[in-house]
Structure formats: C-alpha cells, structure tokens
Design a protein around this motif. Structure first.
Motif, PDB file in Angstrom:
ATOM      1  N   ALA A 126       0.832  -1.201   0.000  1.00 49.13           N
ATOM      2  CA  ALA A 126       0.000   0.000   0.000  1.00 49.13           C
ATOM      3  C   ALA A 126       0.867   1.251   0.000  1.00 49.13           C
ATOM      4  O   ALA A 126       0.576   2.226  -0.721  1.00 49.13           O
ATOM      5  CB  ALA A 126      -0.934  -0.003   1.200  1.00 49.13           C
ATOM      6  N   LEU A 127       1.930   1.254   0.776  1.00 48.24           N
ATOM      7  CA  LEU A 127       2.833   2.398   0.792  1.00 48.24           C
ATOM      8  C   LEU A 127       3.537   2.571  -0.550  1.00 48.24           C
ATOM      9  O   LEU A 127       3.732   3.699  -1.010  1.00 48.24           O
ATOM     10  CB  LEU A 127       3.866   2.245   1.909  1.00 48.24           C
ATOM     11  CG  LEU A 127       3.338   2.410   3.321  1.00 48.24           C
ATOM     12  CD1 LEU A 127       4.446   2.130   4.335  1.00 48.24           C
ATOM     13  CD2 LEU A 127       2.771   3.797   3.536  1.00 48.24           C
ATOM     14  N   CYS A 128       3.888   1.473  -1.189  1.00 47.82           N
ATOM     15  CA  CYS A 128       4.511   1.548  -2.518  1.00 47.82           C
ATOM     16  C   CYS A 128       3.561   2.162  -3.540  1.00 47.82           C
ATOM     17  O   CYS A 128       3.967   3.002  -4.344  1.00 47.82           O
ATOM     18  CB  CYS A 128       4.961   0.170  -2.972  1.00 47.82           C
ATOM     19  SG  CYS A 128       6.348  -0.467  -2.036  1.00 47.82           S
ATOM     20  N   VAL A 129       2.310   1.754  -3.509  1.00 49.00           N
ATOM     21  CA  VAL A 129       1.314   2.303  -4.439  1.00 49.00           C
ATOM     22  C   VAL A 129       1.126   3.798  -4.192  1.00 49.00           C
ATOM     23  O   VAL A 129       1.089   4.594  -5.144  1.00 49.00           O
ATOM     24  CB  VAL A 129      -0.024   1.545  -4.316  1.00 49.00           C
ATOM     25  CG1 VAL A 129      -1.137   2.266  -5.049  1.00 49.00           C
ATOM     26  CG2 VAL A 129       0.133   0.129  -4.837  1.00 49.00           C
ATOM     27  N   MET A 130       1.045   4.200  -2.935  1.00 47.61           N
ATOM     28  CA  MET A 130       0.900   5.622  -2.622  1.00 47.61           C
ATOM     29  C   MET A 130       2.118   6.407  -3.107  1.00 47.61           C
ATOM     30  O   MET A 130       1.975   7.512  -3.656  1.00 47.61           O
ATOM     31  CB  MET A 130       0.711   5.817  -1.112  1.00 47.61           C
ATOM     32  CG  MET A 130      -0.639   5.352  -0.623  1.00 47.61           C
ATOM     33  SD  MET A 130      -0.836   5.445   1.162  1.00 47.61           S
ATOM     34  CE  MET A 130      -0.480   7.147   1.482  1.00 47.61           C
ATOM     35  N   VAL A 154       4.627  10.262  -7.000  1.00 52.30           N
ATOM     36  CA  VAL A 154       5.643  10.536  -8.022  1.00 52.30           C
ATOM     37  C   VAL A 154       4.985  10.902  -9.346  1.00 52.30           C
ATOM     38  O   VAL A 154       5.391  11.877 -10.005  1.00 52.30           O
ATOM     39  CB  VAL A 154       6.587   9.322  -8.183  1.00 52.30           C
ATOM     40  CG1 VAL A 154       7.460   9.461  -9.419  1.00 52.30           C
ATOM     41  CG2 VAL A 154       7.424   9.152  -6.935  1.00 52.30           C
ATOM     42  N   VAL A 155       3.968  10.169  -9.745  1.00 53.76           N
ATOM     43  CA  VAL A 155       3.271  10.470 -11.009  1.00 53.76           C
ATOM     44  C   VAL A 155       2.607  11.837 -10.931  1.00 53.76           C
ATOM     45  O   VAL A 155       2.689  12.630 -11.880  1.00 53.76           O
ATOM     46  CB  VAL A 155       2.242   9.362 -11.334  1.00 53.76           C
ATOM     47  CG1 VAL A 155       1.327   9.773 -12.477  1.00 53.76           C
ATOM     48  CG2 VAL A 155       2.967   8.070 -11.659  1.00 53.76           C
ATOM     49  N   TYR A 156       1.968  12.155  -9.817  1.00 56.73           N
ATOM     50  CA  TYR A 156       1.311  13.454  -9.646  1.00 56.73           C
ATOM     51  C   TYR A 156       2.320  14.599  -9.753  1.00 56.73           C
ATOM     52  O   TYR A 156       2.090  15.581 -10.463  1.00 56.73           O
ATOM     53  CB  TYR A 156       0.591  13.495  -8.296  1.00 56.73           C
ATOM     54  CG  TYR A 156      -0.078  14.819  -8.012  1.00 56.73           C
ATOM     55  CD1 TYR A 156      -1.299  15.129  -8.592  1.00 56.73           C
ATOM     56  CD2 TYR A 156       0.517  15.746  -7.166  1.00 56.73           C
ATOM     57  CE1 TYR A 156      -1.912  16.342  -8.341  1.00 56.73           C
ATOM     58  CE2 TYR A 156      -0.089  16.969  -6.909  1.00 56.73           C
ATOM     59  CZ  TYR A 156      -1.306  17.257  -7.499  1.00 56.73           C
ATOM     60  OH  TYR A 156      -1.906  18.462  -7.254  1.00 56.73           O
ATOM     61  N   VAL A 157       3.436  14.463  -9.066  1.00 56.51           N
ATOM     62  CA  VAL A 157       4.457  15.513  -9.112  1.00 56.51           C
ATOM     63  C   VAL A 157       5.014  15.639 -10.520  1.00 56.51           C
ATOM     64  O   VAL A 157       5.219  16.756 -11.022  1.00 56.51           O
ATOM     65  CB  VAL A 157       5.578  15.231  -8.087  1.00 56.51           C
ATOM     66  CG1 VAL A 157       6.759  16.154  -8.296  1.00 56.51           C
ATOM     67  CG2 VAL A 157       5.037  15.352  -6.673  1.00 56.51           C
ATOM     68  N   TYR A 158       5.236  14.523 -11.196  1.00 55.07           N
ATOM     69  CA  TYR A 158       5.734  14.573 -12.565  1.00 55.07           C
ATOM     70  C   TYR A 158       4.755  15.301 -13.487  1.00 55.07           C
ATOM     71  O   TYR A 158       5.145  16.153 -14.283  1.00 55.07           O
ATOM     72  CB  TYR A 158       5.993  13.155 -13.091  1.00 55.07           C
ATOM     73  CG  TYR A 158       6.282  13.126 -14.568  1.00 55.07           C
ATOM     74  CD1 TYR A 158       7.507  13.547 -15.049  1.00 55.07           C
ATOM     75  CD2 TYR A 158       5.319  12.694 -15.481  1.00 55.07           C
ATOM     76  CE1 TYR A 158       7.787  13.539 -16.409  1.00 55.07           C
ATOM     77  CE2 TYR A 158       5.584  12.688 -16.842  1.00 55.07           C
ATOM     78  CZ  TYR A 158       6.822  13.112 -17.295  1.00 55.07           C
ATOM     79  OH  TYR A 158       7.074  13.115 -18.637  1.00 55.07           O
ATOM     80  N   LEU A 159       3.476  14.971 -13.378  1.00 51.29           N
ATOM     81  CA  LEU A 159       2.483  15.601 -14.248  1.00 51.29           C
ATOM     82  C   LEU A 159       2.328  17.093 -13.960  1.00 51.29           C
ATOM     83  O   LEU A 159       2.073  17.879 -14.871  1.00 51.29           O
ATOM     84  CB  LEU A 159       1.136  14.892 -14.111  1.00 51.29           C
ATOM     85  CG  LEU A 159       1.088  13.456 -14.651  1.00 51.29           C
ATOM     86  CD1 LEU A 159      -0.266  12.829 -14.348  1.00 51.29           C
ATOM     87  CD2 LEU A 159       1.372  13.431 -16.145  1.00 51.29           C
ATOM     88  N   LYS A 160       2.470  17.492 -12.711  1.00 48.42           N
ATOM     89  CA  LYS A 160       2.313  18.908 -12.357  1.00 48.42           C
ATOM     90  C   LYS A 160       3.549  19.741 -12.668  1.00 48.42           C
ATOM     91  O   LYS A 160       3.443  20.952 -12.805  1.00 48.42           O
ATOM     92  CB  LYS A 160       1.977  19.044 -10.859  1.00 48.42           C
ATOM     93  CG  LYS A 160       0.599  18.541 -10.518  1.00 48.42           C
ATOM     94  CD  LYS A 160      -0.449  19.378 -11.205  1.00 48.42           C
ATOM     95  CE  LYS A 160      -1.837  18.928 -10.860  1.00 48.42           C
ATOM     96  NZ  LYS A 160      -2.875  19.694 -11.528  1.00 48.42           N
ATOM     97  N   THR A 161       4.715  19.128 -12.785  1.00 46.55           N
ATOM     98  CA  THR A 161       5.937  19.907 -12.984  1.00 46.55           C
ATOM     99  C   THR A 161       6.501  19.814 -14.390  1.00 46.55           C
ATOM    100  O   THR A 161       7.477  20.494 -14.690  1.00 46.55           O
ATOM    101  CB  THR A 161       7.030  19.456 -11.989  1.00 46.55           C
ATOM    102  OG1 THR A 161       7.284  18.065 -12.178  1.00 46.55           O
ATOM    103  CG2 THR A 161       6.597  19.727 -10.566  1.00 46.55           C
ATOM    104  N   ARG A 162       5.927  19.021 -15.255  1.00 49.82           N
ATOM    105  CA  ARG A 162       6.461  18.943 -16.612  1.00 49.82           C
ATOM    106  C   ARG A 162       6.145  20.234 -17.355  1.00 49.82           C
ATOM    107  O   ARG A 162       5.132  20.908 -17.072  1.00 49.82           O
ATOM    108  CB  ARG A 162       5.913  17.726 -17.353  1.00 49.82           C
ATOM    109  CG  ARG A 162       4.444  17.796 -17.635  1.00 49.82           C
ATOM    110  CD  ARG A 162       3.959  16.547 -18.293  1.00 49.82           C
ATOM    111  NE  ARG A 162       2.505  16.645 -18.420  1.00 49.82           N
ATOM    112  CZ  ARG A 162       1.789  15.923 -19.221  1.00 49.82           C
ATOM    113  NH1 ARG A 162       2.373  15.022 -19.980  1.00 49.82           N
ATOM    114  NH2 ARG A 162       0.491  16.079 -19.278  1.00 49.82           N
ATOM    115  N   PRO A 163       6.982  20.608 -18.298  1.00 48.46           N
ATOM    116  CA  PRO A 163       6.737  21.858 -19.033  1.00 48.46           C
ATOM    117  C   PRO A 163       5.483  21.749 -19.898  1.00 48.46           C
ATOM    118  O   PRO A 163       5.146  20.680 -20.404  1.00 48.46           O
ATOM    119  CB  PRO A 163       7.972  22.016 -19.898  1.00 48.46           C
ATOM    120  CG  PRO A 163       8.666  20.709 -19.894  1.00 48.46           C
ATOM    121  CD  PRO A 163       8.211  19.963 -18.687  1.00 48.46           C
ATOM    122  N   ALA A 164       4.795  22.872 -20.034  1.00 39.31           N
ATOM    123  CA  ALA A 164       3.589  22.890 -20.852  1.00 39.31           C
ATOM    124  C   ALA A 164       3.944  22.703 -22.310  1.00 39.31           C
ATOM    125  O   ALA A 164       4.942  23.247 -22.786  1.00 39.31           O
ATOM    126  CB  ALA A 164       2.851  24.207 -20.644  1.00 39.31           C
TER     127      ALA A 164
END
Length: 61
Positions: A37-41, A46-56
């Motif tokens: 469960a901790l691994c999934v979280m 990581v995916v959320y941070v990647y999607l929010k910080t990638r260049p437009a």
C-alpha cells in the motif's frame, strides 16, 4: 501462577508461544498489506508531481 512484584502474573509458556505466534501474524500482515500500500501511494505521488511539474506543451499553428 506466581505473582511478581507490582501485581503482574508471570507469563506461562503457553501464553508466551501464543504471543509470539500473534506477533508473527502481525509481521506477516505488515509485509503483505502495509508495504504494498505504501509503494502504491509513493508511485501515485511521483506520477502526480511529474504531471504537475512537466513543461507545458506549446501548440505549433
């Protein structure tokens, strides 16, 4: 059962075995439930941070 100082009773060998068995079950549950469960979280974070910080992406018209 012999009384120890402080009013506590001495643990019998049967109770000690039962307590160790319960501790082993708890450790097994930690390995099979909590760690995945901790691994999934962690992956979701990581995916959320990647999607929010990638260049437009810029549209080329």
């Amino acid at each position: 059962m012999r009384q120890l100082k402080g009013g506590k009773q001495k643990e019998s060998s049967k109770e000690k075995k039962q307590r160790k068995k319960e501790q082993a079950e708890i450790q097994k549950q930690v390995k099979t439930i909590v760690v995945p469960a901790l691994c999934v979280m962690f992956v979701f974070i990581v995916v959320y941070v990647y999607l929010k910080t990638r260049p437009a992406s810029y549209a080329m018209d």
